[in-house]
Design a protein around this motif. Structure first.
Motif, mmCIF file in Angstrom:
data_model
loop_
_atom_site.group_PDB
_atom_site.id
_atom_site.type_symbol
_atom_site.label_atom_id
_atom_site.label_comp_id
_atom_site.label_asym_id
_atom_site.label_seq_id
_atom_site.Cartn_x
_atom_site.Cartn_y
_atom_site.Cartn_z
ATOM 1 N N TYR A 200 0.867 -1.190 0.000
ATOM 2 C CA TYR A 200 0.000 0.000 0.000
ATOM 3 C C TYR A 200 0.897 1.231 0.000
ATOM 4 N N GLU A 201 0.796 2.014 -1.075
ATOM 5 C CA GLU A 201 1.611 3.231 -1.107
ATOM 6 C C GLU A 201 1.146 4.172 -2.196
ATOM 7 N N GLN A 202 1.890 5.269 -2.353
ATOM 8 C CA GLN A 202 1.493 6.360 -3.228
ATOM 9 C C GLN A 202 1.835 6.044 -4.693
ATOM 10 N N ILE A 203 1.044 6.607 -5.602
ATOM 11 C CA ILE A 203 1.280 6.476 -7.041
ATOM 12 C C ILE A 203 0.973 7.817 -7.713
ATOM 13 N N ASN A 204 1.214 7.856 -9.003
ATOM 14 C CA ASN A 204 0.874 8.994 -9.857
ATOM 15 C C ASN A 204 1.500 10.312 -9.390
ATOM 16 N N PRO A 205 2.827 10.414 -9.459
ATOM 17 C CA PRO A 205 3.497 11.610 -8.937
ATOM 18 C C PRO A 205 3.535 12.790 -9.895
ATOM 19 N N ASP A 206 3.117 12.590 -11.148
ATOM 20 C CA ASP A 206 3.413 13.597 -12.161
ATOM 21 C C ASP A 206 2.298 14.591 -12.425
ATOM 22 N N ALA A 208 -0.768 17.313 -11.125
ATOM 23 C CA ALA A 208 -0.642 18.428 -10.186
ATOM 24 C C ALA A 208 -0.753 17.975 -8.739
ATOM 25 N N PHE A 209 -1.748 17.163 -8.417
ATOM 26 C CA PHE A 209 -1.905 16.677 -7.052
ATOM 27 C C PHE A 209 -0.699 15.828 -6.661
ATOM 28 N N GLY A 210 -0.230 14.987 -7.582
ATOM 29 C CA GLY A 210 0.928 14.145 -7.311
ATOM 30 C C GLY A 210 2.167 14.954 -7.015
ATOM 31 N N GLN A 211 2.350 16.065 -7.711
ATOM 32 C CA GLN A 211 3.512 16.914 -7.455
ATOM 33 C C GLN A 211 3.435 17.564 -6.083
ATOM 34 N N VAL A 212 2.246 17.994 -5.689
ATOM 35 C CA VAL A 212 2.082 18.554 -4.342
ATOM 36 C C VAL A 212 2.382 17.488 -3.295
ATOM 37 N N MET A 213 1.904 16.278 -3.530
ATOM 38 C CA MET A 213 2.146 15.169 -2.603
ATOM 39 C C MET A 213 3.641 14.877 -2.474
ATOM 40 N N CYS A 226 10.786 5.733 -4.221
ATOM 41 C CA CYS A 226 10.471 4.790 -5.299
ATOM 42 C C CYS A 226 9.418 5.296 -6.274
ATOM 43 N N ILE A 227 8.751 6.380 -5.960
ATOM 44 C CA ILE A 227 7.544 6.718 -6.699
ATOM 45 C C ILE A 227 7.822 7.099 -8.150
ATOM 46 N N HIS A 228 8.988 7.655 -8.426
ATOM 47 C CA HIS A 228 9.282 8.002 -9.816
ATOM 48 C C HIS A 228 9.797 6.795 -10.599
ATOM 49 N N THR A 229 10.366 5.824 -9.894
ATOM 50 C CA THR A 229 10.788 4.589 -10.561
ATOM 51 C C THR A 229 9.582 3.700 -10.851
ATOM 52 N N TYR A 230 8.630 3.679 -9.926
ATOM 53 C CA TYR A 230 7.411 2.879 -10.089
ATOM 54 C C TYR A 230 6.212 3.795 -9.846
ATOM 55 N N PRO A 231 5.855 4.622 -10.856
ATOM 56 C CA PRO A 231 4.865 5.676 -10.625
ATOM 57 C C PRO A 231 3.412 5.235 -10.731
ATOM 58 N N THR A 232 3.140 4.066 -11.288
ATOM 59 C CA THR A 232 1.764 3.669 -11.552
ATOM 60 C C THR A 232 1.489 2.267 -11.026
ATOM 61 N N CYS A 791 -15.997 15.027 -30.076
ATOM 62 C CA CYS A 791 -15.206 15.517 -28.943
ATOM 63 C C CYS A 791 -13.716 15.326 -29.206
ATOM 64 N N GLU A 792 -12.942 16.253 -28.732
ATOM 65 C CA GLU A 792 -11.487 16.134 -28.736
ATOM 66 C C GLU A 792 -10.973 16.519 -27.359
ATOM 67 N N GLU A 793 -9.994 15.767 -26.866
ATOM 68 C CA GLU A 793 -9.367 16.048 -25.575
ATOM 69 C C GLU A 793 -7.935 16.532 -25.787
ATOM 70 N N PHE A 794 -7.540 17.523 -25.011
ATOM 71 C CA PHE A 794 -6.194 18.090 -25.082
ATOM 72 C C PHE A 794 -5.633 18.195 -23.661
ATOM 73 N N ASP A 795 -4.356 17.892 -23.513
ATOM 74 C CA ASP A 795 -3.716 17.979 -22.205
ATOM 75 C C ASP A 795 -3.509 19.439 -21.808
ATOM 76 N N LEU A 796 -3.699 19.714 -20.551
ATOM 77 C CA LEU A 796 -3.434 21.048 -20.020
ATOM 78 C C LEU A 796 -2.059 21.082 -19.371
ATOM 79 N N PRO A 797 -1.349 22.195 -19.454
ATOM 80 C CA PRO A 797 -0.042 22.292 -18.778
ATOM 81 C C PRO A 797 -0.217 22.186 -17.273
ATOM 82 N N GLN A 798 0.622 21.374 -16.629
ATOM 83 C CA GLN A 798 0.519 21.139 -15.197
ATOM 84 C C GLN A 798 1.320 22.145 -14.376
ATOM 85 N N LYS A 799 2.125 22.935 -15.053
ATOM 86 C CA LYS A 799 2.924 23.928 -14.332
ATOM 87 C C LYS A 799 2.925 25.249 -15.088
ATOM 88 N N ASN A 800 2.985 26.326 -14.328
ATOM 89 C CA ASN A 800 3.198 27.667 -14.854
ATOM 90 C C ASN A 800 4.524 28.144 -14.288
#
Length: 854
Positions: A200-206, A208-213, A226-232, A791-800
């Motif tokens: 049991y541990e954290q995932i998805n570091p990339d 916005a919420f993951g970066q805050v975590m 380990c989270i960036h080596t095994y992020p998902t 419909c079309e989906e586009f990624d939003l920038p996670q950082k300013n």
């Protein structure tokens, strides 16, 4: 000297990691005390109790519930051999005492490992009480990376390598270096022949919420190693595959909550405390997962899923589900061959020798029967067999029909059988680049595995219709900025808030309410803010008299004929709704009132001229050619607000929507103190100041909140939101306000479910900005053709720049037909602190609109 510095650094890291135990046990104790989870032993390990927030309670409830569920399932398994539970980094966990008090550990040996300092403290607490008296409990302080010593200690504690064994790592391995923690996983596979490893541990570091975590744990000195080596979830399953484990299954906490917690218990949890932080709850659950890996094909699965088949009242009947490949898609990992009743305690406490080897989890110390000494050694690494795995991805109310996605709003249609999605059986299917509910398939083919309850697997290929279009590089919304003389001052902090509402009057944005920083503390915000989009200047405007507008999740609507604003609904707290209708009039210098003469972005415009893809700097003075000339020529602006009450809102609510059309305001959905979700459409007549309810025919959107509404060609467009089961939706409905008839827009392409987003209409296109869902791919920017439904989906920038940007609980304003400004946004990020976006973010969506036009 380098060695000394390394030891000092390690010591500080170990101390910080131990601090996470002290913090979490207080939160767990508060959670149990408030009725979320029954545990009569947690308070014994807390020196000073403290009340935590409802969001913290829910987060620790699902953690405790998941571990408790797995332990009980393991103990239910029939076997002629003694079971063994080994808790790695147990801290002050009380699972042993809770389970033993229920008589569930009579044929089980329970071993807890942790830092020597933690073991000593826990041992002292245990010996000062009378709630433990047993020989089947061992408490050991040991360096987990010293596998030789660890293995010897296991032998001296009479742990058998061929007995059914569960190894538990609850937020432990993530604090170790990846190579050290992987060695433990390999060691466990080789040491125990009939084992289950629970992680049991954290995932998805990339995101916005993951970066805050991640930043939070780094800041407190216990980084997630380990989270960036095994992020998902998938990468963690592949990790166990490569370490020799044969099968595995994984669920994030949204999936666990939906599929392994009964609806009756979920309702009980909802009734415990007032709660209105759905975004943070879903985001927290999407960033924690539980994994079960098995090194024996005969091992019974622990994450079996109960049926979600609702009856008349939506109750779950608790039976195993039938497979439904159209509800939960399976993501397969290609195999990698690898070379596999009460109790008593003896009043003794042992301390063992210390390892000279540097490690990530402390030195050796044992508390068993406190005056003997144990030491050990031995290590055997390797792997065996092939790893069969299928990763469950819980979507949010989507179904497959001729290759396109359509909305399904009921809980039954989302999670009929997540059980089979979690099972890693004997036949492995290969899905080439299949994103399932998180995206579109690249091959036009989805392969789903269905498993009967006897464990046999069948594979079914579902042909999907694909849309062929010329190969074009898909654009993304671009961050743009004001010109140098128009830069918004980030130090003002006036627009740093969430849960607010904003509206455009002329070339001024009026922002009211929300939660943010005032006088160096976080609170609901009383004052309004007026922002000039020509200069970027924001001015704090105090509310006159006794007007209290410190509300969240309200709506602001601009009245076209009057140039004024109506504030409708919102809440002061989750148990206090705002029922008053408040009228606000924006004034400028010399008391001039601002007219609502902003340009109409619905009108056709040459977007090519306004959307320069190669431009990083946009001068907004060139854009708003429909603005009031008098306002543009103002040299000194001192805005103010004239505030007056207009009566009361019928059936007060928040998280609703409101649009104006021909002197009427149309309000839809929301929630209030007594109804967790509302579904009626109300009409407020601006001339008579009376309310009425529309009984429209057709395909009604149903009950929902946190959705969006916009006006298009005399129709109110409702998009997204969450339904009565708090499941995010991706449906779009249109109400013809004159004919009072609903139509559901048939969607093609891909539209992610979302809520807590914003929307805009530009010509015949609906733009959806951000939001939250249950997937591991957060909603970005969606463009929907309201004429065709494509419909079309586009990624939003996670950082300013260096700042993380969260696209929920925000507001947004179209500053012209191709650029929009995101104002505020963020939320309480569980125990990781409150995040509020620092400055307005301006996005150029022109390329996305042109791409969607084909």
């Amino acid at each position: 000297m380098p060695t000394s510095n390394a030891k000092t650094q390690k010591s500080r890291h170990d101390t910080a990691v131990q601090g996470t135990n002290d913090s979490s046990i207080v939160s767990k104790c508060s959670m149990a005390k408030h009725g979320y989870f029954r545990d009569d032993f947690l308070h014994r390990f807390v020196a000073k109790e403290a009340r935590r927030a409802p969001l913290i309670h829910r987060g620790y409830f699902i953690r405790a519930r998941a571990i408790d569920y797995i332990l009980r399932e393991f103990l239910k398994q029939s076997t002629h051999q003694r079971k063994q539970i080994i808790s790695l980094g147990a801290g002050f966990d009380s699972s042993f005492f809770r389970l033993a008090s229920e008589g569930l550990l009579e044929d089980t040996v329970y071993i807890e490992l942790d830092f020597p300092e933690v073991v000593k403290r826990k041992g002292e607490i245990i010996l000062q009480t009378d709630f433990l008296n047993t020989d089947c409990y061992k408490l050991i302080g040991v360096d987990l990376s010293d596998l030789h010593r660890l293995e010897e200690l296991m032998r001296l504690c009479q742990i058998k390598g061929d007995n059914p064994t569960l190894l538990l790592s609850e937020c432990v391995l993530t604090y170790m270096m990846a190579n050290s923690s992987t060695k433990i996983i390999k060691w466990a596979n080789e040491t125990f022949g009939f084992a289950t490893f629970v992680l049991y541990e954290q995932i998805n570091p990339d995101d916005a919420f993951g970066q805050v975590m991640v930043n939070h744990f780094t800041k407190i000195g216990s980084p997630l190693q380990c989270i960036h080596t095994y992020p998902t979830q998938q990468s963690q399953l592949e990790r166990f595959n490569q370490a020799g484990w044969e099968r595995g299954e994984a669920l994030d906490m949204n999936q666990f909550y939906r599929c392994l917690v009964t609806q009756e218990e979920r309702r009980r949890i909802c009734d415990l405390e007032p709660f209105d932080e759905y975004e943070e709850w879903h985001l927290k659950c999407a960033h924690y997962m539980v994994l079960c890996a098995y090194n024996n094909d005969n091992r019974t699965r622990l994450l079996c899923v109960i049926n979600s088949k609702p009856g008349a009242s939506g109750d779950i009947d608790g039976q195993l589900c039938e497979p439904r490949s159209d509800d939960v898609k399976l993501l397969n990992i290609r195999p990698v061959p690898q070379p596999q009743k009460y109790f008593s305690i003896k009043s003794t406490c042992l301390h063992g020798g210390h390892s000279s080897k540097s490690c990530d989890r402390g030195d050796t110390d044992i508390c068993q029967s406190p005056r003997d000494v144990l030491s050990g050694g031995g290590e055997n690494l390797g792997g065996k067999g092939d790893f069969k795995s299928e990763l469950c991805l819980l979507g949010s109310a989507e179904k497959k029909d001729s290759g396109f996605l359509e909305t399904e709003s009921t809980l039954e249609k989302v999670r009929r059988d997540i059980s089979d999605a979690s099972h890693f059986g004997t036949n492995l299917c290969e899905a080439d680049s299949c994103e399932t509910n998180l995206g579109k398939t690249n091959t036009g083919e989805i392969i789903s595995c269905e498993t009967d309850h006897k464990g046999s697997d069948t594979c079914e290929k579902i042909q999907c219709e694909t849309i062929s279009r010329p190969t074009v590089c898909k654009p993304q919304p671009k961050l743009v900025s004001f010109s140098d003389e128009q830069t918004i001052n980030p130090s003002s902090c006036l627009l740093q808030r969430f849960g607010h509402s904003s509206v455009l009057i002329g070339h001024h944005i009026v922002t009211i309410g929300g939660f943010g920083n005032h006088a160096n503390k976080h609170c609901r915000l009383q004052n309004g803010v007026v922002t000039d989009i020509l200069t970027g200047k924001s001015v704090d405007v105090a509310m006159p008299g006794d007007f209290k507008l410190d509300v969240l999740h309200h709506t602001l609507v601009a009245l076209e004929t009057e140039g004024s604003i109506l504030l409708l609904g919102g809440r002061h707290s989750p148990v206090k709704c705002n029922t008053q209708i408040t009228k606000l009039e924006l004034t400028l210098a010399q008391g001039h009132r601002c007219a609502a003469s902003a340009y109409d972005v619905h009108k056709p415009r040459d977007t090519t001229a306004d959307s320069r893809e190669g431009s990083e700097n946009v001068n907004l003075k060139e854009v708003p050619d429909h603005l009031d000339d008098r306002l543009m020529s103002s040299q000194s602006i001192e805005p103010g607000l004239i505030v007056s009450y207009q009566g009361n809102m019928e059936n007060g609510r928040w998280r609703h929507t409101a649009v104006t059309h021909r002197s009427k305001v149309y309000v839809y959905g929301g929630r209030n103190e007594t109804s967790p979700v509302l579904g009626e459409c109300l009409v407020y007549d601006l001339s008579s100041h009376t309310w009425s309810q529309i009984s429209a025919l057709g395909q009604c959107p149903g009950s929902r909140h946190s959705h969006t509404a916009a006006l298009w060609n005399g129709q109110m467009v409702i998009a997204g939101g969450v339904d009565q089961e708090l499941l995010p939706l991706n449906s779009i409905h249109l109400l013809n306000v004159e004919e009072q008839h609903w139509v559901e827009l048939k969607l093609t392409g891909h539209l992610k479910p979302r809520y807590s987003h914003t929307c805009h209409v530009v010509e015949d296109f609906l733009i959806l900005v951000g939001g939250v869902n249950l997937d591991h791919s957060p909603p970005g920017l969606a463009v929907v053709n309201l004429l065709t439904g494509h419909c079309e989906e586009f990624d939003l920038p996670q950082k300013n720049g260096r700042d993380v940007v969260m696209y929920h609980k925000h507001s947004s304003i179209m500053v012209d037909s191709s650029r929009l400004m995101v104002i505020g946004g963020g939320g309480n990020c569980f125990s990781f602190g409150t995040h509020i976006n620092t400055t307005p973010v301006v996005l150029d969506v022109g390329p996305c609109l042109r791409y969607s036009q084909g």
